[in-house]
Design a protein around this motif. Structure first.
Motif: not given
Length: 365
Positions: A262-270
């Motif tokens: 969230k802080t660094y606007s990184l994409s991931w797949q929860p």
């Protein structure tokens, strides 16, 4: 053999997707001087023993029982190292293993990937690691998560850890992220030393500024393993499944993943990420693991918490029966390894127990 405690539908979907897949196993080793506080951990009988726990576990995971181990498994007050469980599975179903040194007092006597980290100071100082080191380790985690996941897009990556004192740094991270974790974490003691852990954590949190970003929080009160695993999981989740192998420590890492992304606007797949552990952790009467997993929903989503139902109640070895009395519980990806054996080869209780007892028999010579 497997029970899903939270996010049942998502957990079932994940297990269904990776049934019959052989995973890769990455184990991240780290050290915090928090682990040297007398009585803080039972992963090694004395503070001196605990300096070598990660090296000993790594050596056993990689080579199995050897006559002349450079770092023999340290004596415990009761029970046997959970690496016996992981080794039984790794050897039994041929899981490829990658060991990472995120920051240890000495180099292990096995092939490891050195991430250029260093040990963390005691978290009570509120200045565990330099922020530059935390950023470096996080980048290394992203890099290796990307590398390891490149070849296993139809399978999953197990990420385990060995950090003595790691449930205390986990409590500090969870609390720093605003998650109610007091009284819910686990420990290697039969009755969790919540008061001792909380006193150490409070001392550390009092010394740091209030508004820290998640990487600054790790620099203040964390350990070297946490950001490496967070980075690995973020990058790997984009390509394959990820099983965070552990209880309290991996729930803290999951919270960090949410906050860092969230802080660094990184994409991931929860939906690609689950937490895999043992029944002894998930059902620890002196902790609150399921509650802790549920409380992560406050930030942005609850992970599926999955645990092997392995039991040592009928073991012929008292060191293994000690798990049923609350000693040890988890470590070195033990729970996730059992889940993998069941998914990949349909191993049941009898097969797992026999393989683990065989490891102990060889270790005892």
């Amino acid at each position: 053999m497997i029970h899903i405690y939270t996010q049942i539908e998502q957990g079932e979907e994940w297990l269904g997707r990776y049934r019959a897949s052989l995973p890769l196993f990455a184990c991240v080793l780290g050290f915090t001087e928090t682990g040297l506080i007398p009585g803080i951990s039972a992963a090694g009988r004395t503070p001196e023993d605990r300096k070598y726990t990660a090296c000993a576990d790594a050596e056993f995971l990689y080579f199995g029982a050897q006559e002349e181990a450079v770092y023999p498994l340290p004596p415990l007050a009761a029970g046997a190292s959970p690496v016996l469980i992981s080794r039984a599975v790794v050897e039994g179903i041929n899981i490829p293993v990658y060991l990472f040194n995120a920051g240890l007092p000495q180099a292990p006597a096995v092939p490891v990937i050195d991430l250029g980290g260093a040990i963390a100071k005691c978290l009570s100082q509120g200045a565990a690691m330099p922020i530059a080191q935390v950023h470096h380790l996080f980048k290394q985690g992203l890099l290796w998560g990307s590398k390891l996941s490149a070849d296993i897009q139809q399978s999953y990556l197990i990420v385990g850890e060995c950090v003595v004192g790691g449930t205390t740094t986990a409590l500090a991270i969870l609390t720093g992220l605003g998650i109610e974790a007091v009284g819910k974490v686990n420990s290697s003691h039969p009755v969790c030393n919540h008061e001792q852990k909380w006193a150490v954590v409070q001392a550390g949190l009092e010394k740091m500024p209030n508004s820290l970003d998640p990487l600054e929080l790790v620099a203040a009160v964390g350990d070297p393993m946490q950001v490496v695993v967070a980075g690995m999981a973020i990058a790997a989740s984009r390509r394959c499944g990820v099983m965070l192998a552990g209880g309290t420590q991996m729930l803290a890492v999951y919270g960090l993943i949410q906050a860092i992304a969230k802080t660094y606007s990184l994409s991931w797949q929860p939906e690609a990420v689950v937490v895999g552990t043992t029944r002894w952790v998930a059902e620890d009467p002196t902790g609150g693991t399921v509650d802790l997993a549920l409380s992560l929903g406050k930030n942005s989503g609850i992970p599926p918490l999955i645990a092997t139902q392995l039991s040592f109640a009928n073991s012929r070895y008292p060191q293994l029966q000690a798990y049923e009395q609350g000693f040890v519980k988890e470590g070195m990806g033990a729970g996730a390894a059992c889940i993998a054996a069941h998914l990949s080869q349909d191993w049941q209780q009898e097969q797992l127990l026999a393989a683990i007892e065989d490891q102990l028999q060889r270790l005892n010579g």
